[in-house]
Design a protein around this motif. Sequence first.
Motif, PDB file in Angstrom:
ATOM      1  N   GLN A  18     -32.274   8.361  23.326  1.00 20.53           N
ATOM      2  CA  GLN A  18     -31.862   9.702  23.727  1.00 20.53           C
ATOM      3  C   GLN A  18     -30.347   9.861  23.618  1.00 20.53           C
ATOM      4  OE1 GLN A  18     -33.937  12.044  24.497  1.00 20.53           O
ATOM      5  NE2 GLN A  18     -35.834  11.098  25.205  1.00 20.53           N
ATOM      6  N   ARG A  74     -38.954  15.208  32.104  1.00 20.96           N
ATOM      7  CA  ARG A  74     -38.450  15.806  30.861  1.00 20.96           C
ATOM      8  C   ARG A  74     -37.682  14.810  29.997  1.00 20.96           C
ATOM      9  NH1 ARG A  74     -35.472  18.183  34.985  1.00 20.96           N
ATOM     10  NH2 ARG A  74     -33.232  17.693  35.025  1.00 20.96           N
ATOM     11  N   ASN A  75     -37.198  13.713  30.600  1.00 23.79           N
ATOM     12  CA  ASN A  75     -36.466  12.707  29.826  1.00 23.79           C
ATOM     13  C   ASN A  75     -37.306  11.470  29.534  1.00 23.79           C
ATOM     14  OD1 ASN A  75     -34.005  14.172  29.731  1.00 23.79           O
ATOM     15  ND2 ASN A  75     -33.567  13.563  31.837  1.00 23.79           N
ATOM     16  N   CYS A  76     -38.584  11.536  29.853  1.00 19.90           N
ATOM     17  CA  CYS A  76     -39.462  10.376  29.665  1.00 19.90           C
ATOM     18  C   CYS A  76     -40.332  10.574  28.430  1.00 19.90           C
ATOM     19  CB  CYS A  76     -40.337  10.184  30.906  1.00 19.90           C
ATOM     20  SG  CYS A  76     -41.521   8.827  30.728  1.00 19.90           S
ATOM     21  N   ASP A  77     -40.360   9.598  27.544  1.00 17.83           N
ATOM     22  CA  ASP A  77     -41.136   9.723  26.305  1.00 17.83           C
ATOM     23  C   ASP A  77     -42.641   9.757  26.563  1.00 17.83           C
ATOM     24  OD1 ASP A  77     -38.852   9.604  24.606  1.00 17.83           O
ATOM     25  OD2 ASP A  77     -38.747   7.455  24.960  1.00 17.83           O
ATOM     26  N   HIS A 116     -37.900  14.097  36.600  1.00 13.25           N
ATOM     27  CA  HIS A 116     -37.618  12.950  35.726  1.00 13.25           C
ATOM     28  C   HIS A 116     -38.469  12.981  34.455  1.00 13.25           C
ATOM     29  CE1 HIS A 116     -35.109  10.939  38.712  1.00 13.25           C
ATOM     30  NE2 HIS A 116     -36.029  11.230  39.617  1.00 13.25           N
TER      31      HIS A 116
END
Length: 954
Positions: A736, A942-945, A940
Motif C-alpha cells: 500500500q 478499508r486498508n485490509c486486502d 480498519h
Amino acid sequence: MNLLNFNQKKAVETTEGPLLIIAGPGSGKTFTLVERIYYLITEKKVKAENILVATFTEKAARELMTRVSNRLQEADIPFNLNEMYLGTIHSICLRILEENREFTRLKKNYILMDQFDQQYFLYQKIYEYSHITNIESIYGDRSSRWKKADNLLKWLNKVSEEMLDVDELKSSLEPQVQALGYCYELYLKQLEEENSLDFSTIQLETYRLLISNPELLSNLNQGIEYLMVDEYQDTNTIQEEILFLLGGKRQNICVVGDDDQGLYRFRGATIRNILEFPQKFDSGKCSQVELSTNYRSHPSIINFYNTWMVENNWTYKGKNFRYKKQIKPRDGIHVEADTVIKVSGSDGLRNWEEEVYQFLISMRNKGKVTDWNQIAFLFKSVKNEKVITLANYLEERNIPVYSPRSNMFFEREEIRLIIGAFLFLFPQFAKVRKWAENAHLEEWDIYDSYLREFAEKLRKKENHKLLKWCQIRAKEHVNLQRNTDYSFAGLFYQLLQFDLFSCYLEEVSYTVKDSRPIRNLSLFSKLLTKFEYLHRVTVFTPKSINSQLTTFFNQYLRFLINGGINEYEDNSEYAPSGCISFLTIHQSKGLEFPIVIVDSLDTTPRKQYSELDEILQENHYHKEPFEPLDRTKYYDFRRLYYTAFSRAQNLLVLSCQENKPNGSGTKKVPSRAFVELYKTLPSWRDATSIYDLTLEQVKDVNIKEEYSFTSHINIFETCALQYKFYKEFDFSPVRQGATLFGTLVHQTIEDIHKSVLRGEESKITDDNIEHWFNSNYSNLVKKERVYLAPQTQKVAFNQVLRYVEKQGKHWSQIKEAEVDVSLVKENYILKGTIDLIKGNNDTVEIIDFKSEKKPDLVKESEMMYHYKRQLEVYAHLIEERTGQKVSKMHLYYTGEENGNPYVTFSKEKKAIDRTIATFDEIVQKIESKDFTIKKRPEKHCRNCDMRFYCDDKI
C-alpha cells in the motif's frame, strides 16, 4: 532429567581451550550442548552475551533456545538467554554486520537476497557480463539467460565461500579463471550499487569487517568468551576463518559434529575443517571427546550402518579421511527381531508401489503404526517422477504424504486454478506471449491446461457469480483505457471472495496436512508481491499491461515452475501427525523416525567437480588440496547413505524396484554399492518378527515462539481474522506504500543518537544531519521503491532539525537507542524494540517516537491507551531484563511545532501487571488458534486486502 554418561559429562565440563566433540548419530548431542550451556551459566557464572552458539539451521537454534530456557526455568535460574549469540552462522554474521554497519559498505535498508532473488538479480543483469572475455566458459554458450544466471551464481558463491583473491584470479593465465575473476569483480560492484547482500557475501562482509577493524574484533573477543559450533563437518572455509577470529586468544572453541555425516560439499562445505581441527592448535592443546553410544537405534540397525562405513577404504597414500570410531548401542535389553529388512518390487513385476503400500497397511493393521508420522521415506531427491508417482499412489489409497520439497506446488489444484484464473482475466496473453513466429515454451502447454480447468469450473452453476465478474474484468483488461488501482496481487485478493477459492480458507484445520491449500495460496501471494516489487509494478496501465503479462508468465512464473517451489514446512513439527514424510536425505539430517524407508538404491558414486574446480583447488585455494578429488565421490556417497540409515529408531527398510528396465535393457537395481548388504536382508513378508517391535512415538519439538506488542498483540486486538491470515498463514499484503515519511525521520534521529553514544556530539551539525537524511532517503527509496514529494521531504527534514534543537542540551542523558529487548517466559518469548532509553544510574525513562503532530488526548484517548500499554510492555522488558527501574514512559511527537512534544505516562506496577496478563491471554488464544471475532472492525477494513473475502463471508 536424563543423566549424562561419562563422555557427555567430560564434554560438558571441558570448557577451557579448544574441544572437538565427535558425536555419532543418536548420541545425545543436543542434550549435551544444552547441559554444556547450563554448566557455563550455573557453574562458570558466564553471562549470556559471553556465549556464542552456532547451529546448522534456524529451526535447530530455536529448539536449542527452548530447551536451554526450559532447563534454566526448571532450576529457577533467571537468565537473559536472548542476549546470547545463538543462531546459524549466517544469522550471527548478519547480527554482527547490523551492529557495526557503519564500518561496512552497507547502507541502511540494505536488501538481503535469497537464492531465487540472487539468481533473478543475475538474470536481469546478465548482459552486463557478456563483454567479459571467455564468459562462455563460466555460464555456458548456448544456455538460456536463466540457466546462465544459475551457472554464474554457483561460481560467484564459490569465490565468496573460498575467499579467493579477485586480483589473483584476474591475472591468472587460465582463461576460465581470469573470466571468473572479472565476473566476481562486476558482481561485487552490482551488489554495492544496489545496496544488496546474498547469503555468501553475508559471511564475506563479516570477514572483511573483522579483519579491517582490529579494535572492533578486540571488543568482540573480549565479549565472546565461549564458542560452540554444531555440525562442524558442514562448515566451509570462510566460516572456519570467522569462527577462529571470533575465538580470539582464548580459543575456547568447542566444535561438535560427525565427519561421517558431512553432506554439503556441493555448498562449499569442507570435511577437512573437522578432520584437521586438532591440528589447528599446538600439540596436545585440543581436547577430544567421542560420543559413540547410540540412544536412538536398535543394535541391528547400528551394526548395519557400521558395516556400511567400514566396507569403504578411507585411507589414501597413508592418510586417513575418517575418524576411527565404532558406534555402539546403549546398555539394556533389546527385543530380538529383524530390524533391517527390504520392501521391494520383484524383478520384472513392476510392483514396487503396491508392495510398499501393502507393507504400510500391514504395519497399521497389526497395530504397530498408530500414526503415519512414525514413518519416513528418504530419497536422494524428491523431485523426480518416481517419487511423485509413489506419493500419488499412497494418497489415492488414503495414506497422506507430507513432501514439502517435491516440486508439486504447481500441480496442486488451488494453484492450478488461481493461475488459470489469471490467464482467463487477461485474454490478450494468448496473442502477446510470442516474440517470434515459431516460438514455443513448454510452460504455455501447462498454462493452457490450467486455463481449460478453470474454464470448466466456471461452467458450473455455483460459480456463476465468479464467471460474471471474470468476464467483466477480462473485457476491461483486453481493452484497457485507463490505469487500474490494482495489479496481480490486488486481483488475487479479489478472487478470494468467490466460493471456488474461499473454500480453501474456511474452517481450516491447522494440521499441516489439512492446511496445505491455504498455505499454498499464501505462498502464491508472496510470489505475486515479490514480482511486483522486483519489477516496480503497482497498477496496470494501457501502455504497460501487455509487457507486464509477458514478463510475469514468460519469465517470472516460468522460472519458478522450472526451479520448483517448496511447500510449507512446519517449524515446530518436523513430522506432522497423520502424514508419512517424504524427505531428501539431506533434509532428514538431525531427525529421527521409528521406521525409515530408504529408497534411491539405484544411485552410484558420481563425480561432483569440474575442470575449473580442479584448477581452483590446485592453484587458488588458501590451503593445499586435502581429500583426493577422484576419491570424493566414494566418500560422499558413503556419508550420504550412512546419514539415511542412521535416522531409524526401530526399523530400517531398504526399498526399490529390483532390476528395472531402461531404454537400453535392464538397469541393475540395487546398484553395486548396495548389493552385498541388500541381499542379506529378509523381505518384509518373511520377517514376521517385525510385528514384535514396539515403535517409538515421534518426539514433540515444542519450540517457543516469539511475540511482540506491535507485530502480534496489536494486530490480534485490531482483528483476530487479520492475524489469522497475515501472521498465522503468512499471506503477503499488497504494498500500500511504505510508511516512508515516519521511517525516514526515525532513522535519521537514530543516526543522531548513535553519534551521541559514540561520543561524537560534535558531528551533530546541520550539514551532517542533511547528509544522514539524504543517505537514508536514497536507500529507503531503493529498497521500498516509493517516493516522497520534495515538499514532504522538507517537512520530514525539519522535524529532525526541530528535535535536535529541542533536545541538544540533554544528550548526556541518553543511555541506549534502538534497543532490542527480549524475555524468555514460561510459554513464549516476549520481544520489543525501544527507540530510546535515557536516565541516570539505575533509573531510566523510555521514549517511543511518533512522526506526526501531537493528537488531541481526549478525542484520541483510545489510541493513547493503546500506546500506553505498548510502553508498559517495554517497561516490563527493561526491568526484567536489566534490573533497572523505569520511572517514566514517554511518547515524543516530532511533528509538534510549537507546544510540548511529549506525552508522558507514569509507570504503575498494577497497570503493567494487567497489560502483561492480557498479553499472556492473547498469546494463549493465538497458540490455541482462537481467531473468532464478534464483529468486523470497520474502520480498519478499508486498508485490509482480505476485505473482499470478508465482505462476502462475514
